[in-house]
Design an enzyme around this catalytic site. Sequence first.
Site, PDB file in Angstrom:
ATOM      1  N   SER A  13      35.738  34.941  34.161  1.00 22.04           N
ATOM      2  CA  SER A  13      36.162  34.196  35.239  1.00 22.04           C
ATOM      3  C   SER A  13      36.011  34.848  36.762  1.00 22.04           C
ATOM      4  CB  SER A  13      37.443  33.572  35.256  1.00 22.04           C
ATOM      5  OG  SER A  13      38.645  34.598  35.291  1.00 22.04           O
ATOM      6  N   ASN A  14      36.123  36.312  36.696  1.00 21.49           N
ATOM      7  CA  ASN A  14      36.049  37.085  38.178  1.00 21.49           C
ATOM      8  C   ASN A  14      34.365  37.127  38.153  1.00 21.49           C
ATOM      9  OD1 ASN A  14      38.644  38.166  39.080  1.00 21.49           O
ATOM     10  ND2 ASN A  14      39.100  38.537  37.093  1.00 21.49           N
ATOM     11  N   LEU A  84      36.132  46.663  29.426  1.00 26.44           N
ATOM     12  CA  LEU A  84      37.272  47.523  28.726  1.00 26.44           C
ATOM     13  C   LEU A  84      36.915  48.760  28.017  1.00 26.44           C
ATOM     14  CD1 LEU A  84      39.005  44.411  26.974  1.00 26.44           C
ATOM     15  CD2 LEU A  84      39.341  45.488  29.463  1.00 26.44           C
ATOM     16  N   ASN A 101      36.364  48.891  40.105  1.00 23.72           N
ATOM     17  CA  ASN A 101      37.231  48.099  38.933  1.00 23.72           C
ATOM     18  C   ASN A 101      38.399  47.374  39.681  1.00 23.72           C
ATOM     19  OD1 ASN A 101      37.990  47.782  36.182  1.00 23.72           O
ATOM     20  ND2 ASN A 101      39.602  49.059  36.425  1.00 23.72           N
ATOM     21  N   HIS A 103      42.164  45.906  38.469  1.00 22.63           N
ATOM     22  CA  HIS A 103      43.102  46.029  37.267  1.00 22.63           C
ATOM     23  C   HIS A 103      44.199  45.176  37.383  1.00 22.63           C
ATOM     24  CE1 HIS A 103      45.115  48.313  34.080  1.00 22.63           C
ATOM     25  NE2 HIS A 103      46.307  48.260  34.822  1.00 22.63           N
TER      26      HIS A 103
HETATM   27  C1  GAR Z   1      41.138  40.419  34.666  1.00 22.54           C
HETATM   28  O1  GAR Z   1      42.392  39.968  34.753  1.00 22.54           O
HETATM   29  C2  GAR Z   1      41.166  41.765  34.771  1.00 22.54           C
HETATM   30  O2  GAR Z   1      41.822  42.380  35.720  1.00 22.54           O
HETATM   31  C3  GAR Z   1      41.390  42.681  33.555  1.00 22.54           C
HETATM   32  O3  GAR Z   1      40.826  41.818  32.610  1.00 22.54           O
HETATM   33  C4  GAR Z   1      40.642  40.323  33.058  1.00 22.54           C
HETATM   34  C5  GAR Z   1      39.290  39.649  33.006  1.00 22.54           C
HETATM   35  O4  GAR Z   1      39.229  38.292  33.069  1.00 22.54           O
HETATM   36  N1  GAR Z   1      40.971  44.028  33.478  1.00 22.54           N
HETATM   37  C6  GAR Z   1      41.546  44.900  32.813  1.00 22.54           C
HETATM   38  O5  GAR Z   1      42.500  44.650  32.127  1.00 22.54           O
HETATM   39  C7  GAR Z   1      40.864  46.334  32.859  1.00 22.54           C
HETATM   40  N2  GAR Z   1      41.661  47.325  32.423  1.00 22.54           N
HETATM   41  P1  GAR Z   1      37.963  37.620  33.260  1.00 22.54           P
HETATM   42  O6  GAR Z   1      37.026  38.028  32.388  1.00 22.54           O
HETATM   43  O7  GAR Z   1      38.376  36.059  33.150  1.00 22.54           O
HETATM   44  O8  GAR Z   1      37.608  38.052  34.466  1.00 22.54           O
END
Ligand code: GAR
Length: 190
Positions: A13-14, A84, A101, A103
């Site tokens: 989604s990001n 990850l 990144n 977090h």
């Molecule tokens: C996000 O909330 C990001 O901050 C987290 O994974 C999610 C991905 O969501 N990242 C971590 O935990 C890194 N340590 P998305 O696939 O919907 O963008």
Amino acid sequence: KTRLAIFASGAGSNAQKIIDHFKNSPLAEVALIGCNKPNAGVLNIATKENIDSFIIEREQYKKDGYTDFLHEKRIDFIILAGFLWKIPQPLIDAYPRKIINIHPALLPNYGGKGMYGSFVHEAVITNKEKQSGISIHYVDEHYDHGDIIFQATCDIVTGDTPDSLAQKIHQLEHEHFPRVIEEWLVGNSK
Ligand code: GAR
């Protein structure tokens, strides 16, 4: 134009928000998406958006971090959006202060190995924190450790669960991440 690669492991989604943000930008474009999970949603986004993508295989990743490949693709900066795996040293060396990144917590708390996605939100709720938030930071050789570029907070209220907190955090991420990337690029691009 500055060429961005996004690395992601999940739904993306990001990644989608970042792609949308730079779609008509004269500054930068999302030129490549790397993913270590062959069935992750982010790969469907790449297909739908007609963006070049590749599967990150562990062996090659550990060996050289796909450094030659990323150079061939003329990638200038790397954005980790829910990616990850730890970044291997050759990749950090090839892209010094050019990897950032996001977090889903207020670093330096709730970071480190095993602290990702819902595990972070569970720990934050279990500890009865009053606030959580997001941290956008440079990537170095330690998990969740490099200099912080931007943070935003949200309140945790009675009744919040790891799921409801995850939603608040995603909202914060979507609101801020693309803009923070753009401002960071403006300060760093050719
Ligand atoms: C996000 O909330 C990001 O901050 C987290 O994974 C999610 C991905 O969501 N990242 C971590 O935990 C890194 N340590 P998305 O696939 O919907 O963008």
